[in-house]
Design a protein around this motif. Structure first.
Motif, short mmCIF file in Angstrom:
data_model
loop_
_atom_site.label_atom_id
_atom_site.label_comp_id
_atom_site.label_asym_id
_atom_site.label_seq_id
_atom_site.Cartn_x
_atom_site.Cartn_y
_atom_site.Cartn_z
N HIS A 22 -7.07 4.39 1.72
CA HIS A 22 -6.76 5.32 1.31
C HIS A 22 -6.36 5.42 -0.37
N ASN A 23 -6.32 4.20 -0.77
CA ASN A 23 -5.50 3.72 -2.25
C ASN A 23 -4.50 4.63 -2.46
N ALA A 24 -3.56 4.53 -1.51
CA ALA A 24 -2.34 5.23 -1.63
C ALA A 24 -1.23 4.34 -1.56
N GLY A 25 -1.23 3.10 -1.10
CA GLY A 25 -0.15 2.03 -0.90
C GLY A 25 -0.47 0.90 -1.14
N ARG A 26 -0.93 0.01 -0.32
CA ARG A 26 -0.95 -1.59 -0.62
C ARG A 26 -2.01 -1.68 -1.86
N SER A 27 -3.16 -0.82 -2.25
CA SER A 27 -3.73 -1.21 -3.32
C SER A 27 -3.07 -0.61 -4.67
N GLN A 28 -2.50 0.24 -4.42
CA GLN A 28 -1.70 0.79 -5.67
C GLN A 28 -0.49 0.06 -6.01
N ALA B 144 -9.16 1.42 -5.90
CA ALA B 144 -9.76 2.45 -5.34
C ALA B 144 -9.80 2.39 -3.73
N GLY B 145 -10.32 3.32 -3.23
CA GLY B 145 -10.35 3.60 -1.76
C GLY B 145 -11.62 4.01 -1.18
N SER B 146 -11.67 3.67 0.26
CA SER B 146 -13.09 4.14 0.67
C SER B 146 -12.85 5.31 1.40
N ALA B 147 -11.76 5.97 1.47
CA ALA B 147 -11.45 7.43 1.75
C ALA B 147 -10.05 7.69 1.44
N PRO B 148 -10.20 7.77 -0.17
CA PRO B 148 -8.73 8.21 -0.71
C PRO B 148 -7.94 9.24 -0.41
N ALA B 149 -6.79 9.02 -0.34
CA ALA B 149 -5.70 10.15 0.12
C ALA B 149 -5.72 11.00 -1.13
N GLY B 150 -4.98 12.25 -0.69
CA GLY B 150 -4.79 13.24 -1.84
C GLY B 150 -3.82 12.62 -2.89
N THR B 151 -2.68 12.00 -2.63
CA THR B 151 -1.78 11.46 -3.36
C THR B 151 -1.16 10.25 -3.09
N ILE B 152 -0.46 9.45 -3.93
CA ILE B 152 -0.19 8.29 -3.74
C ILE B 152 1.13 8.17 -2.63
N ALA C 43 2.37 7.90 -11.38
CA ALA C 43 1.52 8.65 -12.07
C ALA C 43 0.03 8.26 -11.71
N GLN C 44 -0.09 7.32 -10.88
CA GLN C 44 -1.40 6.88 -10.14
C GLN C 44 -1.70 7.67 -9.40
N GLN C 45 -3.13 7.91 -9.24
CA GLN C 45 -3.80 8.69 -8.36
C GLN C 45 -5.07 7.96 -7.83
N PRO C 46 -5.10 8.13 -6.43
CA PRO C 46 -6.07 7.57 -5.44
C PRO C 46 -7.50 8.11 -6.26
N LYS C 47 -8.13 7.17 -6.12
CA LYS C 47 -9.54 7.21 -6.54
C LYS C 47 -10.55 6.84 -5.49
N LEU C 48 -11.84 7.29 -5.44
CA LEU C 48 -12.92 7.02 -4.48
C LEU C 48 -13.66 5.68 -5.12
#
Length: 132
Positions: free
Chosen positions: A13-19, A38-46, A63-68
């Motif tokens: 989701h690129n919303a927790g661990r990777s961020q 980045a995430g394989s299925a990014p969430a809408g928000t961190i 301020a980071q945003q999940p990215k595909l």
């Protein structure tokens, strides 16, 4: 490896661990490393609990945003760190890959996320040392 290596952190989701990992690497390595996530299925928000856990140690990732995840991000990276994205991460010969087995902070409270945050810091410190 490039003079200024590029590290890509990937989770679903690129919303927790990777961020959190990207936040630690930016904080600890400064301008010495290019940091992507980045995430394989990014969430809408961190994940707000991940934001809060990092804020406790003086790192602002709000301020980071999940990215595909894209092929170009993988191609641009010297090191690709995966965190539970399974087969969704493209593989390119010549890249350094590591798979970090970490608990997912999604749906967990702050007390449970703190140890994940701290484990990520230790792994990022070892990563920095290995980059030379």
């Amino acid at each position: 490896m490039a003079e200024k290596p590029t590290v890509l952190f990937v989770c679903v989701h690129n919303a927790g661990r990777s961020q959190m990992a990207a936040g630690w690497l930016r904080h600890l390595a400064g301008d010495g490393v290019e940091v992507l996530s980045a995430g394989s299925a990014p969430a809408g928000t961190i994940n707000p609990i991940a934001v809060e856990a990092m804020a406790e140690v003086g790192i602002d990732i709000a301020a980071q945003q999940p990215k595909l995840l894209s092929d170009s991000a993988v191609q641009a990276s010297d090191v690709v760190i995966t965190m539970g994205c399974g087969d969704a991460c493209p593989f390119y010969p010549g890249k350094r890959y590591e798979d970090w087995k970490l608990d997912d902070p999604a749906g967990q409270g702050l007390e449970s996320v703190r140890p994940i945050r701290d484990e990520i810091r230790g792994r990022v410190e070892a990563l920095i040392a290995s980059l030379g």
